[in-house]
Design a protein around this motif. Structure first.
Motif, PDB file in Angstrom:
ATOM      1  N   SER A  34       6.745  -0.468  -1.850  1.00  0.00           N
ATOM      2  CA  SER A  34       5.791  -0.482  -0.753  1.00  0.00           C
ATOM      3  C   SER A  34       6.454  -1.139   0.437  1.00  0.00           C
ATOM      4  O   SER A  34       7.475  -1.789   0.315  1.00  0.00           O
ATOM      5  N   ASP A  36       5.717  -3.702   2.156  1.00  0.00           N
ATOM      6  CA  ASP A  36       5.814  -5.149   2.145  1.00  0.00           C
ATOM      7  C   ASP A  36       6.378  -5.684   0.840  1.00  0.00           C
ATOM      8  O   ASP A  36       6.302  -6.878   0.572  1.00  0.00           O
ATOM      9  N   ALA A  39       3.925  -7.689  -1.961  1.00  0.00           N
ATOM     10  CA  ALA A  39       3.537  -9.096  -1.916  1.00  0.00           C
ATOM     11  C   ALA A  39       2.018  -9.273  -1.889  1.00  0.00           C
ATOM     12  O   ALA A  39       1.493 -10.242  -2.408  1.00  0.00           O
ATOM     13  N   GLU A  40       1.312  -8.354  -1.279  1.00  0.00           N
ATOM     14  CA  GLU A  40      -0.140  -8.485  -1.166  1.00  0.00           C
ATOM     15  C   GLU A  40      -0.827  -8.008  -2.444  1.00  0.00           C
ATOM     16  O   GLU A  40      -0.478  -6.962  -2.986  1.00  0.00           O
ATOM     17  N   PRO A  41      -1.824  -8.744  -2.945  1.00  0.00           N
ATOM     18  CA  PRO A  41      -2.524  -8.311  -4.158  1.00  0.00           C
ATOM     19  C   PRO A  41      -3.407  -7.099  -3.895  1.00  0.00           C
ATOM     20  O   PRO A  41      -3.940  -6.925  -2.807  1.00  0.00           O
ATOM     21  N   GLU A  42      -3.532  -6.269  -4.930  1.00  0.00           N
ATOM     22  CA  GLU A  42      -4.438  -5.119  -4.894  1.00  0.00           C
ATOM     23  C   GLU A  42      -5.559  -5.365  -5.901  1.00  0.00           C
ATOM     24  O   GLU A  42      -5.364  -6.067  -6.896  1.00  0.00           O
ATOM     25  N   HIS A  43      -6.713  -4.746  -5.677  1.00  0.00           N
ATOM     26  CA  HIS A  43      -7.883  -5.033  -6.501  1.00  0.00           C
ATOM     27  C   HIS A  43      -8.521  -3.738  -7.014  1.00  0.00           C
ATOM     28  O   HIS A  43      -8.524  -2.714  -6.329  1.00  0.00           O
ATOM     29  N   THR A  75      -6.743  -7.710 -10.625  1.00  0.00           N
ATOM     30  CA  THR A  75      -5.908  -7.978  -9.450  1.00  0.00           C
ATOM     31  C   THR A  75      -4.457  -7.732  -9.840  1.00  0.00           C
ATOM     32  O   THR A  75      -3.993  -8.208 -10.880  1.00  0.00           O
ATOM     33  N   TRP A  77      -0.317  -7.646  -8.655  1.00  0.00           N
ATOM     34  CA  TRP A  77       0.792  -7.959  -7.762  1.00  0.00           C
ATOM     35  C   TRP A  77       1.997  -7.156  -8.238  1.00  0.00           C
ATOM     36  O   TRP A  77       2.376  -7.236  -9.402  1.00  0.00           O
ATOM     37  N   SER A  79       5.994  -5.470  -7.077  1.00  0.00           N
ATOM     38  CA  SER A  79       7.103  -5.187  -6.163  1.00  0.00           C
ATOM     39  C   SER A  79       8.170  -4.429  -6.938  1.00  0.00           C
ATOM     40  O   SER A  79       8.397  -4.689  -8.125  1.00  0.00           O
TER      41      SER A  79
END
Length: 259
Positions: A34, A36, A39-43, A75, A77, A79
């Motif tokens: 992705s 970023d 780094a940002e959590p997905e739900h 949730t 995370w 990478s």
């Protein structure tokens, strides 16, 4: 002499070109999962039809905790990075009351890192099977079944029946008040820490030590070890209804009072 010198020069030039190409790939052509780096959590949330959840996971660290709602909340995370080939990705799907988590890592010199936190409605039994990842579970009162392959299992502060098994990894429980515990590992240490006297414990290790820590009570302790030593320091009573069965094929057995 000149012929050998020319040949060596060509080989060095080819090696230099290969190194330069690899450096170019590393600095300019890598593919991220992705923008970023995950780094940002997905739900993700979904409702349960009953009071049982099944989780099928691979290549991810899993945290299981009771939630305060009526839905399962996940949730993630993630990478991933590959120099060549397909871009790493994470997938999650729901079919009925079954949650499937997958991590796809392909290509050359791939890097993937995934973690999932799963919040489960109270009084819901959980059956989780995972491959290649660690699992932690805390605070459950309903039955909990954790089976892993190449995975370590850690359970804390649970009171429901426990069924733990892994083929390559350690099993550890802390502050457990379950009346029934079944734990097996084929290659790794096994430590069961209980804060209330259980009715039944079945613990077995194929290659690794087994330690069982028990609160004060009388127990019918049954041990069998093939290549190792046995040390039992709790109060033993063959007529007790509290049975503690521990076997080890290659490792020491310790059954002692909990601190």
């Amino acid at each position: 002499m000149s012929v050998r010198t020319t040949s060596r020069t060509r080989r060095l030039a080819a090696m230099g070109a290969g190194a330069a190409a690899l450096a170019l790939l590393t600095t300019g052509c890598a593919q991220d999962a992705s923008a970023d780096g995950g780094a940002e959590p997905e739900h993700k949330s979904f409702a349960l039809a009953g009071r049982a959840l099944t989780v099928d996971s691979d290549d991810s660290r899993i945290d299981l905790v009771p939630g305060d709602g009526e839905e399962v909340r996940v949730t993630r995370w993630f990478s991933g990075r590959a120099l060549l080939g397909s871009t790493p990705r994470a997938e999650w799907t729901v079919e009925g009351d079954a949650l499937k988590l997958r991590v796809r890592c392909g290509g050359l010199v791939a890097h993937c890192d995934a973690k999932h936190r799963i919040e489960v409605p109270a009084d819901t039994s959980v059956t989780l099977r995972t491959q290649d990842g660690t699992v932690t579970a805390k605070g459950f009162s309903a039955p909990l079944t954790l089976h892993g392959s190449d995975a370590s299992l850690t359970v804390e502060e649970v009171s429901g029946p426990l069924d733990l098994r892994t083929t390559d990894g350690a099993i550890t429980t802390r502050s457990v008040s379950s009346t029934r515990v079944r734990a097996r590992t084929e290659d790794g240490s096994l430590v069961l820490g209980l804060v209330e006297a259980p009715d039944r414990i079945d613990a077995a290790s194929k290659d690794g030590p087994v330690t069982v820590e028990l609160p004060e009570a009388a127990y019918d302790v049954r041990t069998a070890v093939q290549d190792g030593q046995t040390n039992v320091s709790v109060l033993e009573d063959p007529a007790s209804s509290r049975v503690v069965s521990v076997t080890a094929q290659d490792g020491n057995i310790t059954v002692r009072p909990s601190g």
